[in-house]
Design a protein around this motif. Sequence first.
Motif, mmCIF file in Angstrom:
data_model
loop_
_atom_site.group_PDB
_atom_site.id
_atom_site.type_symbol
_atom_site.label_atom_id
_atom_site.label_comp_id
_atom_site.label_asym_id
_atom_site.label_seq_id
_atom_site.Cartn_x
_atom_site.Cartn_y
_atom_site.Cartn_z
ATOM 1 N N TYR A 1 0.975 -30.531 -12.410
ATOM 2 C CA TYR A 1 0.626 -29.763 -11.211
ATOM 3 C C TYR A 1 1.787 -28.818 -10.917
ATOM 4 O O TYR A 1 2.910 -29.280 -10.724
ATOM 5 C CB TYR A 1 0.457 -30.683 -9.999
ATOM 6 C CG TYR A 1 -0.511 -31.805 -10.195
ATOM 7 C CD1 TYR A 1 -1.851 -31.652 -9.864
ATOM 8 C CD2 TYR A 1 -0.085 -33.027 -10.704
ATOM 9 C CE1 TYR A 1 -2.749 -32.689 -10.041
ATOM 10 C CE2 TYR A 1 -0.973 -34.076 -10.887
ATOM 11 C CZ TYR A 1 -2.304 -33.904 -10.553
ATOM 12 O OH TYR A 1 -3.182 -34.931 -10.727
ATOM 13 N N PRO A 2 1.514 -27.494 -10.862
ATOM 14 C CA PRO A 2 2.618 -26.587 -10.547
ATOM 15 C C PRO A 2 3.208 -26.912 -9.175
ATOM 16 O O PRO A 2 2.483 -26.972 -8.181
ATOM 17 C CB PRO A 2 1.943 -25.211 -10.539
ATOM 18 C CG PRO A 2 0.648 -25.387 -11.255
ATOM 19 C CD PRO A 2 0.239 -26.805 -11.059
ATOM 20 N N VAL A 3 4.509 -27.146 -9.160
ATOM 21 C CA VAL A 3 5.171 -27.558 -7.917
ATOM 22 C C VAL A 3 4.959 -26.538 -6.812
ATOM 23 O O VAL A 3 4.754 -26.899 -5.649
ATOM 24 C CB VAL A 3 6.677 -27.863 -8.164
ATOM 25 C CG1 VAL A 3 7.379 -26.744 -8.882
ATOM 26 C CG2 VAL A 3 7.404 -28.215 -6.885
ATOM 27 N N GLU A 4 4.910 -25.244 -7.180
ATOM 28 C CA GLU A 4 4.758 -24.214 -6.140
ATOM 29 C C GLU A 4 3.358 -24.251 -5.515
ATOM 30 O O GLU A 4 3.157 -23.749 -4.419
ATOM 31 C CB GLU A 4 5.103 -22.816 -6.670
ATOM 32 C CG GLU A 4 4.294 -22.304 -7.847
ATOM 33 C CD GLU A 4 4.773 -22.831 -9.210
ATOM 34 O OE1 GLU A 4 5.582 -23.773 -9.248
ATOM 35 O OE2 GLU A 4 4.308 -22.296 -10.233
ATOM 36 N N ASP A 5 2.395 -24.879 -6.219
ATOM 37 C CA ASP A 5 1.052 -25.003 -5.648
ATOM 38 C C ASP A 5 0.944 -26.197 -4.703
ATOM 39 O O ASP A 5 0.344 -26.093 -3.635
ATOM 40 C CB ASP A 5 -0.004 -25.196 -6.758
ATOM 41 C CG ASP A 5 -0.281 -23.907 -7.516
ATOM 42 O OD1 ASP A 5 0.206 -22.851 -7.073
ATOM 43 O OD2 ASP A 5 -0.976 -23.973 -8.552
ATOM 44 N N VAL A 6 1.501 -27.348 -5.132
ATOM 45 C CA VAL A 6 1.229 -28.573 -4.368
ATOM 46 C C VAL A 6 2.410 -29.083 -3.538
ATOM 47 O O VAL A 6 2.244 -30.023 -2.763
ATOM 48 C CB VAL A 6 0.724 -29.718 -5.284
ATOM 49 C CG1 VAL A 6 -0.602 -29.350 -5.915
ATOM 50 C CG2 VAL A 6 1.750 -30.106 -6.324
ATOM 51 N N ALA A 7 3.586 -28.475 -3.710
ATOM 52 C CA ALA A 7 4.723 -28.998 -2.948
ATOM 53 C C ALA A 7 5.557 -27.891 -2.315
ATOM 54 O O ALA A 7 6.767 -28.030 -2.152
ATOM 55 C CB ALA A 7 5.599 -29.888 -3.832
ATOM 56 N N SER A 8 4.897 -26.800 -1.935
ATOM 57 C CA SER A 8 5.617 -25.763 -1.189
ATOM 58 C C SER A 8 4.785 -25.389 0.030
ATOM 59 O O SER A 8 3.553 -25.530 0.015
ATOM 60 C CB SER A 8 5.859 -24.521 -2.050
ATOM 61 O OG SER A 8 4.676 -23.751 -2.146
ATOM 62 N N ILE A 9 5.446 -24.916 1.055
ATOM 63 C CA ILE A 9 4.718 -24.547 2.275
ATOM 64 C C ILE A 9 3.808 -23.341 2.004
ATOM 65 O O ILE A 9 2.692 -23.274 2.528
ATOM 66 C CB ILE A 9 5.699 -24.329 3.470
ATOM 67 C CG1 ILE A 9 4.943 -24.078 4.775
ATOM 68 C CG2 ILE A 9 6.713 -23.249 3.210
ATOM 69 C CD1 ILE A 9 4.088 -25.244 5.243
ATOM 70 N N GLU A 10 4.230 -22.452 1.124
ATOM 71 C CA GLU A 10 3.367 -21.305 0.783
ATOM 72 C C GLU A 10 2.105 -21.806 0.070
ATOM 73 O O GLU A 10 1.005 -21.326 0.323
ATOM 74 C CB GLU A 10 4.086 -20.306 -0.136
ATOM 75 C CG GLU A 10 5.280 -19.596 0.485
ATOM 76 C CD GLU A 10 6.557 -20.431 0.422
ATOM 77 O OE1 GLU A 10 6.569 -21.504 -0.236
ATOM 78 O OE2 GLU A 10 7.561 -20.017 1.046
ATOM 79 N N GLY A 11 2.297 -22.756 -0.857
ATOM 80 C CA GLY A 11 1.156 -23.329 -1.577
ATOM 81 C C GLY A 11 0.165 -23.967 -0.618
ATOM 82 O O GLY A 11 -1.047 -23.837 -0.783
ATOM 83 N N TYR A 12 0.699 -24.630 0.404
ATOM 84 C CA TYR A 12 -0.181 -25.287 1.381
ATOM 85 C C TYR A 12 -1.042 -24.266 2.113
ATOM 86 O O TYR A 12 -2.254 -24.432 2.246
ATOM 87 C CB TYR A 12 0.638 -26.114 2.376
ATOM 88 C CG TYR A 12 -0.222 -26.725 3.455
ATOM 89 C CD1 TYR A 12 -1.172 -27.699 3.150
ATOM 90 C CD2 TYR A 12 -0.112 -26.297 4.790
ATOM 91 C CE1 TYR A 12 -1.988 -28.237 4.138
ATOM 92 C CE2 TYR A 12 -0.930 -26.834 5.781
ATOM 93 C CZ TYR A 12 -1.858 -27.802 5.456
ATOM 94 O OH TYR A 12 -2.682 -28.326 6.425
ATOM 95 N N TRP A 13 -0.413 -23.191 2.573
ATOM 96 C CA TRP A 13 -1.195 -22.209 3.337
ATOM 97 C C TRP A 13 -2.167 -21.444 2.433
ATOM 98 O O TRP A 13 -3.220 -20.993 2.876
ATOM 99 C CB TRP A 13 -0.278 -21.237 4.092
ATOM 100 C CG TRP A 13 0.379 -21.894 5.280
ATOM 101 C CD1 TRP A 13 1.715 -22.077 5.478
ATOM 102 C CD2 TRP A 13 -0.269 -22.473 6.425
ATOM 103 N NE1 TRP A 13 1.953 -22.737 6.661
ATOM 104 C CE2 TRP A 13 0.743 -22.989 7.264
ATOM 105 C CE3 TRP A 13 -1.610 -22.628 6.819
ATOM 106 C CZ2 TRP A 13 0.467 -23.630 8.473
ATOM 107 C CZ3 TRP A 13 -1.885 -23.262 8.030
ATOM 108 C CH2 TRP A 13 -0.861 -23.754 8.840
ATOM 109 N N ARG A 14 -1.807 -21.331 1.132
ATOM 110 C CA ARG A 14 -2.719 -20.680 0.173
ATOM 111 C C ARG A 14 -3.970 -21.510 -0.036
ATOM 112 O O ARG A 14 -5.073 -21.005 -0.084
ATOM 113 C CB ARG A 14 -2.005 -20.515 -1.179
ATOM 114 C CG ARG A 14 -1.662 -19.075 -1.536
ATOM 115 C CD ARG A 14 -1.264 -18.868 -2.989
ATOM 116 N NE ARG A 14 -0.583 -19.944 -3.670
ATOM 117 C CZ ARG A 14 0.741 -20.061 -3.771
ATOM 118 N NH1 ARG A 14 1.535 -19.172 -3.211
ATOM 119 N NH2 ARG A 14 1.271 -21.061 -4.450
ATOM 120 N N ASN A 15 -3.770 -22.813 -0.178
ATOM 121 C CA ASN A 15 -4.904 -23.688 -0.495
ATOM 122 C C ASN A 15 -4.702 -25.082 0.121
ATOM 123 O O ASN A 15 -4.404 -26.061 -0.584
ATOM 124 C CB ASN A 15 -5.072 -23.783 -2.012
ATOM 125 C CG ASN A 15 -6.405 -24.401 -2.396
ATOM 126 O OD1 ASN A 15 -7.076 -25.019 -1.568
ATOM 127 N ND2 ASN A 15 -6.791 -24.249 -3.656
#
Length: 238
Positions: free
Chosen positions: A33-47
């Motif tokens: 799992y790309p860390v920037e997708d599932v463990a960043s605040i930007e990733g959270y707001w994206r999806n």
Amino acid sequence: MTMKKIVFLTGAGISAESGITTFRDAGGLWEQYPVEDVASIEGYWRNPKLVIQFYNDRRRQLAGVKPNKAHELVAELQDNYDVTVVTQNVDDLHERAGSNKIIHLHGELMKATSSDEPNDNRCVVKLPNYESDINFGDKAKDGSQLRPFIVWFGEPVPMIELAAERVSEADIVVIVGTSLNVYPAAGLVRYARRDATIYLVDPSPQNVPNDMDIHVISKKASEGMIDVVNAIRNSSLL
Ligand code: OAD
């Protein structure tokens, strides 16, 4: 007589033998799992849906694992020492092994909070069990989407100051199973007193500060912790 103070700094490696995948080892979670997708605040707001589901899966996984010998040895030391666990882990294995003083630097899977004010304690709730999924549409107390109580990349680490204070008071600091890649957690060992004894347990130690006197034990957590306990008990007899 006051008890000696021990602070443990633990990472994903201490839970590896319980069957929880680490992040950066070969086959680690961040390969899948790309860390920037599932463990960043930007990733959270994206999806947000994807991220909420990712942590629902992590929480459900806890039902099928249990603390290992390393967590147990950490807890047993409480009988004779004043032990504080500072963990980067979001699992509950230190709690289940019986440790009483635990500081979770990166949050806890078993809690949920507000998307707007994640660090507002009034919005933090404990989830009753491992099957208590957070659903898209669930609301926190302030009316915002309920989210996992996890500290993501790009967010402040509110517990870091308390953790640094505990490290600065310790007679003994024991680092177990962390690649010391992620700051500010990786910098905590720098707060150790000059006369503190420092151990590090990791089968493939990485990023070990070479300007500090650290006893490196290149073993898995369960085996290495046996060595640490023996060393601590022997030095207490001197
Ligand atoms: P890493 O996956 O970066 O490092 C795990 C460490 O555990 C490595 O140094 C391994 O050599 C070691 N290890 C593997 N098996 C072990 C075993 N059986 N016994 C002892 N050690 C073992 O995990 P962390 O350093 O914990 O944050 O990662 C820090 C943070 O990065 C995590 O809290 C997480 C992640 O992104 C967030 O998600 C915010």
